[in-house]
Scaffold this motif. Structure first.
Motif, short mmCIF file in Angstrom:
data_model
loop_
_atom_site.label_atom_id
_atom_site.label_comp_id
_atom_site.label_asym_id
_atom_site.label_seq_id
_atom_site.Cartn_x
_atom_site.Cartn_y
_atom_site.Cartn_z
N THR A 95 0.81 -1.21 0.00
CA THR A 95 0.00 0.00 0.00
C THR A 95 0.84 1.26 0.00
OG1 THR A 95 -0.15 -0.22 2.38
CG2 THR A 95 -2.06 -0.95 1.12
N SER A 96 2.12 1.14 0.33
CA SER A 96 2.94 2.35 0.37
C SER A 96 3.17 2.85 -1.06
CB SER A 96 4.29 2.06 1.01
OG SER A 96 5.08 1.30 0.13
N ALA A 97 3.54 4.12 -1.16
CA ALA A 97 3.69 4.72 -2.48
C ALA A 97 4.82 4.05 -3.26
CB ALA A 97 3.94 6.21 -2.34
N GLN A 108 3.90 0.61 -4.34
CA GLN A 108 2.98 0.66 -5.48
C GLN A 108 3.73 0.93 -6.77
OE1 GLN A 108 -0.24 0.02 -4.96
NE2 GLN A 108 -0.65 0.12 -7.15
N LEU A 109 4.70 1.84 -6.71
CA LEU A 109 5.52 2.14 -7.89
C LEU A 109 6.27 0.90 -8.33
CD1 LEU A 109 7.36 5.56 -7.55
CD2 LEU A 109 5.69 4.86 -9.24
N ILE A 118 -0.26 12.38 0.70
CA ILE A 118 -1.26 11.34 0.91
C ILE A 118 -2.62 12.01 1.05
CG2 ILE A 118 -1.91 9.34 2.28
CD1 ILE A 118 0.95 9.50 3.46
#
Lengths: 630, 568
Positions: free
Chosen positions: A62-64, A67-68, A614
């Protein structure tokens, strides 16, 4: 209420996260892959995974940054079906290198320009050391070439380096063999353009194209899977009357997983094999050995189905004037469709979507076989082979939409336990001209099937890309070794310009960046070696650095490395002598290039990021320590 | 039984700018936006708390749109900047940074609010009138006979967004494409009122940036539609074209909140389908060869049309509608309940198929000159591609603005430092009269001027993110940066060119650090016949407006006495 929050810590956090994520997938590198269990604590479900892509898929990041990473790996997987492990590892390893640079006070823009230069160097090495697939493996039969083993030779076929100095450093093409099988030994420093051109343009008496050899080299430890791929290639080329096996069309291959059979039962069969329930199988029994007409439905086969983009009206009320027993609409529709099918004499319906249980049963009663969940590419293949036209609604079917010449055979009755619904494997074929092949993957362990399927597709795509590129790279770390060498040379020359009066701090930084990048690749090679389970990390590193230090170390890096990797096996069984024919290992050119490029792109994005915005933070849950609220 | 809920009284905050929480939020916003500024700016990851797609960006329009705040002052500023960006595309970060800086400076200076506002307005007037003067020394007149300055302008915009991840060569390629697309949208030889054409942007993921290209006419994505037979000879004469903006999916369109009563036994779907097929028949009778719909076309209608040799394109999308209308001259049909009027038909002169990786495109050319072009942008991954798309659209807008005012300002922070030096110089002459006219004391006037100028200078300083120093030369007042690791002794050697690339460093020049005081001087113009062209240019129109928006917004924020919040 939507609120936004800003986290503002320094960049290294992102890089650390990247490195940590990459570390999770270390074990999926190299020929000996380890399985991992991923367990969901809340639901208690677990998944058995053995590829980088599946790990990330199951992690639900779920962290940015997570996700990247997932998006990048997904993009790689979508196009290449392989190389994700390499991508993630290098993103992590180079991420650590960047982190080190940041700690040493090198500015971000210099890290980026340095690493971009490093990538250009590596891309150049990849281009130059790629081996044309034409004639590859031809020398295999020549017993006297066991030591050079296919690696060194084709170097000379590529236009060799621009200046002799470069070639002196780079050339693995220390020994040259031309494709005819004659042996020519050349010292690299005497290489010169005209001669190498001669070699490359030498007319080849016969196009020897050993696809088996290439496949073997690309198997990367998944020998079983690659054997299946080879079988499929051979069958496909026989159908296409392309005896050289110069292409491999992966869109014409289907996999069918059959749980409950031992793994040795895996095989490749012409046609499209699907698992059917007993009831459908009974229909198939009835239809076998007939030339069938086929209807192709692009969508669901059900009364309620509407095409994509059709919106159901919300405010419609049905009013009836009398209390008539309303006939069941579905029933009416079904009768109409079956009547149409029987009228068109279509006994087989291939549906890309789902078919409702009722429809399947109703059709079974009329001896019409409904097969659902057919892949779009398969539907297209059937359309091409049978001259049928896929339609969206069954009611659209007309005479010219119906394809002809399809056969149905019972391949095998798997009739195990009664609880299993799909128990009969049925082969749907078009009499040999569709070019469709099914790979049956079997395992007694249900949880392993996914991994086996992934491995098969990875191998299939590796071969597909190798044949498409018409080139492969020397594998088993040889390419990386050349890159390390090149990066280090450039680092040293950057250091020396820095010392001279012309250079400045920029050159020093560039040297550091390139050096650390090379270390990342060393880490890659040694991790692959460690993953074989026979070498310790320390030993692996020693071997690599020994190779690098030897002045003439470029004799045959791949040989030594693959020897080392295989060494354990030899120890295991004394029967295998060291003289036993060793395997050549190859990597994919485009896959590697793209994986490295993507790894760097990902790294650059993370490196240049200093804050995360966020949105939609719920304040009632309590703000975490390092969050700042706007 | 209804229950009575007691209403909470409204919340009133006195002097919001004296509140530390508000100040912290404004400072945070400044840090967030200023750190994005310029070609070495830092990127921001924008994502939702519950996961989902991550956007990597440093563009104000994307970033500010994602930010929402509970603090009205923050919202006031972001809305104001977003409004500027929506009209001028460029200089959003400049405006935001300057605005927030002016607020902060005003608070630090201790000047009375109304004095501060008056002074800011006065100095803004000085700047604006100087920028609009013919002898302004920080702007260049754009010469449309050569593409050099246009490319430099496009390039400055594109290279200021590092999230696009472009190499030098790629930046140049995209800049050239942007200029090419701009030129293609200019209609030539048209008497009367000239209206500009449009550029349609299509993005293709997974390809090298260097594969990006610009085509005259319109490209429509037809991937997966296996209808077009390449062997068909269609391009011999113009194809009659029909365009629907209404959905042809066969459903009951837009009921709203109303209710339709259907008597049982009536199949509405079949009836609508019959109507659709009637339309199809008429189209075939009228010799339509290209049948296009903005939305979905019922598969049965598609099948019918294809069987009649008509090329069918569905889901054209709203963005393609206007360019398609301009290109073909077709009038979009918005209903299926009337016969097709003859004037609704348009024409396509030529039609071909182009392949971009996995995407298949249909390339349409209009019958006459239409000033419509399509830019196909390729990039290796989705994140970088979406930023590139935003940047290219921005560039197109910036280039269009040059038609209104054919000027560009020096980029790289040079305009800001130059303006600051000019304001300092102009204002020191006649302090007494100006102060009197503005109704403030002389010291207030000088303090206000100093604050205004250092706000401008600190925007220029925000361009540097790697710990380097910002300098100003004392001849032309251009902006220079000194990398962090340069020793003091070789300052002169390390300063190659100024920010905009117009002035070269030489030992005869004197520099000073931007945050230090320097004696005012009149910034000298460069010799006009100098062959050197500035490498970095900013949009004149956008920057001028951004300057005004920044000062006005800051003044408005400084003027806020109470915030009244309804908490119900």
């Amino acid at each position: 209420m939507l609120r936004s929050t800003v986290i503002n810590p320094r960049q290294p956090v992102g890089l650390q996260e990247l490195a940590a994520l990459a570390a999770v997938a270390h074990s999926t590198l190299g020929p000996n892959k380890r399985y991992k269990f991923i367990q969901d604590d809340t639901s208690g479900e677990s998944a058995l995974v053995c590829s980088c892509f599946r790990i990330l898929e199951n992690l639900e990041l779920t962290s940015a940054v997570g996700q990247l990473v997932y998006e990048t790996v997904q993009a790689q997987q979508k196009v290449f079906n392989t190389g994700s492990g390499c991508l993630l590892f290098l993103a992590g390893a180079w991420g650590r290198a960047a982190l080190e640079c940041v700690h040493r006070g090198i500015s971000v823009s210099r890290i980026i320009s340095g690493m971009s230069d490093g990538f250009d160097l590596c891309a150049d090495v990849l281009r130059k050391c790629s081996i044309s697939t034409d004639g590859l493996g031809a020398v295999k039969s020549d017993s006297c070439t066991t030591t050079s083993r296919g690696l060194g030779l084709q170097m000379s076929k590529k236009p060799i380096m621009e200046d002799s100095r470069a070639s002196h450093h780079l050339s693995v093409g220390h020994k040259t063999l031309n494709t005819g099988g004659h042996r020519k030994i050349k010292l690299s420093r005497h290489f010169c353009q005209p001669e190498s051109k001669n070699v490359s343009t030498a007319p080849q008496p016969h196009q020897f194209f050993n696809v088996g050899h290439i496949a073997e080299g690309l198997s990367h430890g998944c020998v079983q899977a690659m054997n299946l791929v080879m079988e499929a290639v051979k069958l496909q080329s026989k159908t296409n009357q392309d005896l050289s096996c110069s292409t491999f069309d992966v869109t014409k291959v289907v996999t069918c997983v059959v749980p409950g059979l031992p793994e040795e039962h895996a095989c490749v069969l012409p046609g499209c094999i699907v698992l059917l329930s007993d009831e459908q199988a009974a229909v198939a029994h009835h239809l076998k050995e007939q030339h069938l007409k086929v209807a192709l439905i692009n969508g669901d086969l059900s009364h309620a189905f509407r095409h994509l983009g059709f919106s159901r009206p919300a405010g419609v009320q049905h009013v009836s004037e009398q209390l008539a027993l309303s006939s069941d609409k579905e029933e009416v529709w079904m009768v109409k469709v079956v009547a149409l099918l029987l009228n068109l004499e279509a006994n087989l319906i291939l549906v890309s979507g789902l078919a409702s249980e009722k429809v399947i049963q109703h059709c079974c009663g009329r001896r019409v076989l409904v097969v659902e969940k057919v892949k779009a590419s398969i539907l297209k293949a059937f359309a091409d082979a049978t001259a049928g036209v896929p339609v969206t609604y069954a009611t659209q079917l007309t005479k010219h939409c119906v394809g002809t010449g399809v056969k149905v055979e019972i391949w095998r009755d798997l009739g195990g336990g009664s609880e299993r619904k799909s128990s009969t494997a049925v082969n749907i074929s078009t009499g040999g001209n569709s070019g469709l092949f099914t790979v049956i993957l079997t395992s007694c362990i249900r949880g392993k099937l996914q991994a086996l399927e992934d491995q098969f597709w990875a191998c299939a795509y590796r071969l597909h890309h190798a044949l498409k590129d018409r080139a492969v790279l020397p594998g088993a770390g040889a390419t990386e070794m050349l890159c390390i060498r090149r990066l280090r040379q450039r680092a040293v020359s950057a250091y020396s310009t820095q010392e001279s009066e012309a250079g400045g701090a920029a050159d020093l930084d560039r040297g550091v960046v390139l050096h650390l990048m090379a270390d990342g690749l060393i880490d890659y090679i040694s991790t692959v070696m460690v993953n074989t389970g026979r070498v310790s990390k320390v030993r692996a590193r020693t071997v690599v650095s020994q190779q690098l230090q030897e002045r003439n170390g470029h004799v045959d890096i791949a040989a030594r490395l693959s020897q080392l990797v295989l060494e354990g096996e030899n120890e295991d069984s004394d029967l295998k002598s060291n003289e036993a024919p060793e395997m050549d290992v190859y990597d994919n050119l485009s896959v590697k290039q793209e994986a490295w490029r993507k790894a760097l792109d990902l790294l650059f994005l993370v490196l240049q990021t200093d804050a995360e915005v966020i949105t939609g933070v719920d304040l009632t849950t309590g703000a975490q320590g390092n969050l700042m609220l706007l | 039984m209804s229950r009575l809920v007691k209403k909470c009284p409204s919340l009133c905050v006195d002097l919001p700018l004296d509140n530390t929480d508000v100040c912290n939020k404004l400072r945070l916003l400044r840090q967030l936006l200023a750190s994005c500024y310029g070609p070495t700016g830092k990127l921001k990851l924008v994502h939702n708390n519950i996961g989902g797609h991550v956007v990597t960006t440093s563009t104000s329009s994307v970033l500010l749109a994602a930010i929402s705040s509970s603090q009205p002052l923050v919202s006031l500023i972001t809305t104001s900047i977003l409004n500027h960006v929506s009209r001028f595309s460029d200089c959003g970060l400049f405006a935001a940074t300057l605005c927030l800086d002016l607020i902060e400076q005003a608070k630090q200076s201790g000047l009375r609010g109304n004095v501060c506002i008056r002074l800011n307005r006065h100095f803004l007037g000085v700047c604006v009138s100087y920028l609009q003067r013919g002898d302004c020394c920080c702007k260049v007149k754009l010469d449309f006979c050569s593409s050099h300055n246009l490319i430099a302008l496009a390039r400055s915009v594109i290279s200021s967004k590092p999230a696009c991840m472009l190499t030098g060569q790629e930046t140049l390629h995209i800049s050239k494409l942007a200029v090419q697309a701009f030129l293609l949208t200019l209609p030539c030889d048209k008497p009367g009122t000239v209206s500009l054409g449009q550029t349609v942007t299509i993005s293709v993921e997974g390809h090298s940036v260097l594969n990006s290209a610009v085509f005259p006419g319109l490209l429509v994505d037809v991937t997966g539609v296996l209808c077009i037979d390449k062997s068909e000879n269609l391009s011999s004469h113009p194809l009659r074209t029909l365009l629907f903006s209404a959905s042809l999916a066969g459903d009951i369109p837009e009921l709203g909140d109303g209710i339709i009563e259907v008597s049982s036994g009536v199949d509405t779907d079949a009836q609508i389908l019959d109507q659709l097929l009637d339309l199809g028949k008429q189209a075939v009778e009228d010799d339509v060869k290209l049948f296009v719909c903005q939305k979905v076309i019922h598969p049965v209608l598609q099948q019918y049309l294809r069987s009649q040799g008509v090329i069918v394109i569905e889901r054209l999308g709203i963005t393609h509608m206007e360019p398609f209308i301009l290109l073909t001259g077709a009038h979009p049909v918005a209903t299926l309940h009337t016969a097709l009027p003859a004037k609704a038909y348009g024409k396509v002169r030529d039609l071909s198929i182009r392949q971009f990786g996995s995407k298949t495109m249909l390339h349409l050319l209009g019958p006459g000159e239409s000033a419509i072009c399509t830019m196909v942008l390729c990039h290796r991954n989705e994140t970088m591609l979406s930023e590139l798309k935003v940047v290219c659209q921005k560039t197109e807008h910036v280039l269009r603005l040059t038609l209104r005012e054919p000027y560009a300002l020096f980029g790289g922070g040079c305009t800001e430092t130059h303006l600051a030096a000019y304001v300092r110089h102009e204002s020191t002459n006649g302090v007494t009269e100006s102060a009197a006219a503005l109704g403030c004391s002389q010291s207030e006037y000088i303090l206000g001027m100093d604050r205004f100028c250092s706000s401008l200078e600190s925007v220029a300083k925000s361009l540097e993110h790697n710990g380097g120093n910002s300098l100003i030369d004392l001849t032309h007042a251009h902006h220079w940066t000194l990398p962090a690791d340069v020793m003091n002794r070789c300052v002169e050697d390390s300063l190659g060119f100024c920010g905009c690339g117009l002035v070269e460093g030489s030992s005869s020049k004197k520099w000073t650090y931007l945050n230090t005081k320097y004696a005012e001087f009149s910034p000298a113009a460069l010799t006009t016949d100098s062959p050197v062209q500035p490498r970095v240019l900013d949009s004149f129109t956008a920057k001028l407006n951004a300057l005004q928006v920044a000062v006005e917004t800051a003044n408005l924020a400084l003027d806020v006495r109470y915030i009244i919040k309804d908490v119900n």
